[in-house]
Design an enzyme around this catalytic site. Structure first.
Site, short mmCIF file in Angstrom:
data_model
loop_
_atom_site.label_atom_id
_atom_site.label_comp_id
_atom_site.label_asym_id
_atom_site.label_seq_id
_atom_site.Cartn_x
_atom_site.Cartn_y
_atom_site.Cartn_z
N LYS A 89 0.80 -1.22 0.00
CA LYS A 89 0.00 0.00 0.00
C LYS A 89 0.84 1.28 0.00
CE LYS A 89 -4.23 -1.85 0.32
NZ LYS A 89 -4.21 -3.02 1.15
N GLU A 111 -9.97 5.73 2.95
CA GLU A 111 -10.76 4.63 3.49
C GLU A 111 -9.79 3.49 3.77
OE1 GLU A 111 -10.14 4.90 0.30
OE2 GLU A 111 -9.42 2.85 -0.02
N SER A 377 1.87 -9.81 -0.87
CA SER A 377 1.45 -8.41 -0.73
C SER A 377 1.66 -7.81 0.66
CB SER A 377 -0.02 -8.27 -1.13
OG SER A 377 -0.84 -9.16 -0.38
C1 LIG Z 1 -5.14 -4.15 1.08
C2 LIG Z 1 -4.46 -5.42 0.91
C3 LIG Z 1 -4.82 -6.32 -0.13
C4 LIG Z 1 -5.99 -6.12 -1.03
O1 LIG Z 1 -5.96 -4.95 -1.80
P1 LIG Z 1 -5.57 -4.95 -3.33
O2 LIG Z 1 -5.88 -3.56 -3.76
O3 LIG Z 1 -6.44 -5.96 -4.01
O4 LIG Z 1 -4.14 -5.28 -3.45
C5 LIG Z 1 -4.06 -7.46 -0.29
N1 LIG Z 1 -3.02 -7.75 0.53
C6 LIG Z 1 -2.67 -6.92 1.54
C7 LIG Z 1 -1.52 -7.31 2.42
C8 LIG Z 1 -3.37 -5.74 1.76
O5 LIG Z 1 -3.00 -4.94 2.78
#
Ligand SMILES: *Cc1c(COP(=O)(O)O)cnc(C)c1O
Length: 398
Positions: A89, A111, A377
């Site tokens: 993020k 948000e 992620s």
């Molecule tokens: C917010 C988040 C997601 C989902 O959001 P995307 O916009 O689909 O990437 C996935 N993994 C993590 C660790 C997140 O914090």
């Protein structure tokens, strides 16, 4: 360029900008200026420097030897979990705070679902000295307590969203309402590739650093820039968009999305938008979303707050409908099992969102001489209380 946004803000039939009159001026300014601001030398210099020295990029590309052996293929993990604040993020919030400054904005709203985007936004606001308000569903405030504490410590005001299922969709509604009331001094930092044009493209471009690095890292490690598969979990779709971006037009690289099936796709407690969704408009964008026959949004459900969203970004709706991307889904239980498995095999505790991607790797059918990159992620610190509740072992399969 079949998979890039066109001049009117559409990906195929998805996207566009469906917004109330009161937001026209802000969205119009963004549409007219985002590309030229991002192209400025001084912008790129500052963005790249912060990604390197503050976020800690490039994030490593790690060859997961044990997973590779088990799956009888080659598995690389793109370690976005090692970024400052613990997920992908921050790539986007760094970009958007620099954009907001150049637009003369002094107040930031956002948000958040799992709280990762809220923390990443509160972090860049502390860094730049801007006021920060984060909207978060009250359900999520309860299940992501460590991130709520972090946002407050960073100086942000966390506003609970009390409507609907009190999760990400409802927090987004509240943020939009705030922006309508404060159009002049405020920039809205959207956390995923959702919302009216130009947000999906804007966020995808900031996240595209993920695939930019993957290309040279793969080349260094394997001799080829291309993997056979790229796998990412999808809430709104920003980590997937970043991991896919520089490969979108190269159809030799197969793109795999993994959505949250919650308790199961047919249980009514799910967030599997691509299977259950149909075309409609949500948060300013025409895309696939979960809705009733008369267009009421269906409340989504997932154990993972970051995937608990009834829509999907318009880029992904287009990738799915044109069959450029393939979609799998994982249930709550499968995700938790995959999180324990990754932890025991590789010593990496993933975010619950990310764990969904790991749950389906054995279904892809990758061959021994092929390779896949999984976008890791985020890290699992924020999800420890959920994991601890499952430590008794009944679904742990190590
Ligand atoms: C917010 C988040 C997601 C989902 O959001 P995307 O916009 O689909 O990437 C996935 N993994 C993590 C660790 C997140 O914090």
């Amino acid at each position: 360029m079949k998979y890039q946004v066109n001049e009117t803000g559409f990906y195929g039939q998805f996207g566009g900008s469906f917004i109330p009159e009161m937001l026209h001026s802000n969205i119009d300014t963004l549409q007219k200026q985002y590309l030229s601001i991002m192209a400025e030398d001084s912008f790129q210099k500052e963005f790249r420097k912060l990604l390197k020295d503050y976020v800690g990029r490039p994030s490593p590309l790690y060859y997961a030897a044990k997973l590779s052996k088990e799956l009888n293929t080659n598995v690389y993990l793109k370690r976005e979990d090692l970024n400052h604040t613990g997920a992908h993020k921050i790539n986007n919030t760094i970009g958007q705070i620099l954009l907001a400054q150049r637009l003369g904005k002094t107040r930031i709203i956002a948000e958040t679902g799992a709280g990762q985007h809220g923390v990443a936004t509160a972090t860049v606001c502390a860094l730049m000295g801007l006021e920060c308000v984060v909207y978060m569903g009250s359900t999520d405030i309860k299940r992501q307590a460590p991130n709520v504490a972090r946002m407050r410590m960073l100086g942000a005001r966390v506003e609970p969203a009390l409507s609907g299922s009190q999760t990400l969709k409802d927090a987004t509604n509240e943020a939009i309402r705030d922006w309508i009331n404060n159009p002049v001094d405020t920039h809205y930092i959207i956390g995923s590739v959702v919302g009216p044009h130009p947000y999906p493209d804007l966020v995808a471009r900031f996240q595209s650093v993920i695939s930019e690095e993957m290309k040279w890292q793969l080349k260094e490690q394997t001799g080829s820039e291309n993997p056979d598969y790229i796998v990412a979990c999808v809430g709104g779709g920003s980590n997937a968009a970043g991991a896919f971006y520089h490969y979108l037009e190269d159809e030799a690289v197969k793109l795999v999305l993994v959505e949250a099936a919650g308790l199961g796709i047919d249980t009514g407690e799910s967030a599997a938008t691509s299977v259950l969704g149909s075309m409609g408009i949500i948060h300013g964008s025409r895309t696939l979303l979960m809705q009733t026959e008369d267009g009421q949004i269906v409340e989504p459900y997932s154990i993972s707050a970051g995937l608990d969203y009834p829509g999907i970004g318009p880029l992904h709706a287009h990738l799915i409908k044109s069959e450029r991307a393939q979609v799998f889904s994982a249930t709550d239980e499968e995700a938790i099992k995959a999180a324990f498995h990754l932890t025991r095999e590789e010593g990496i505790i993933p975010a619950l969102e990310t764990a969904h991607a790991f749950a389906i790797l054995d279904q892809i059918g990758a061959k021994p001489d092929e390779s896949m990159v999984v976008c890791l992620s985020g890290r699992g610190d924020k999800d420890l209380s959920t994991y601890i509740a499952h430590l008794d072992g009944e679904i742990v399969d190590s």
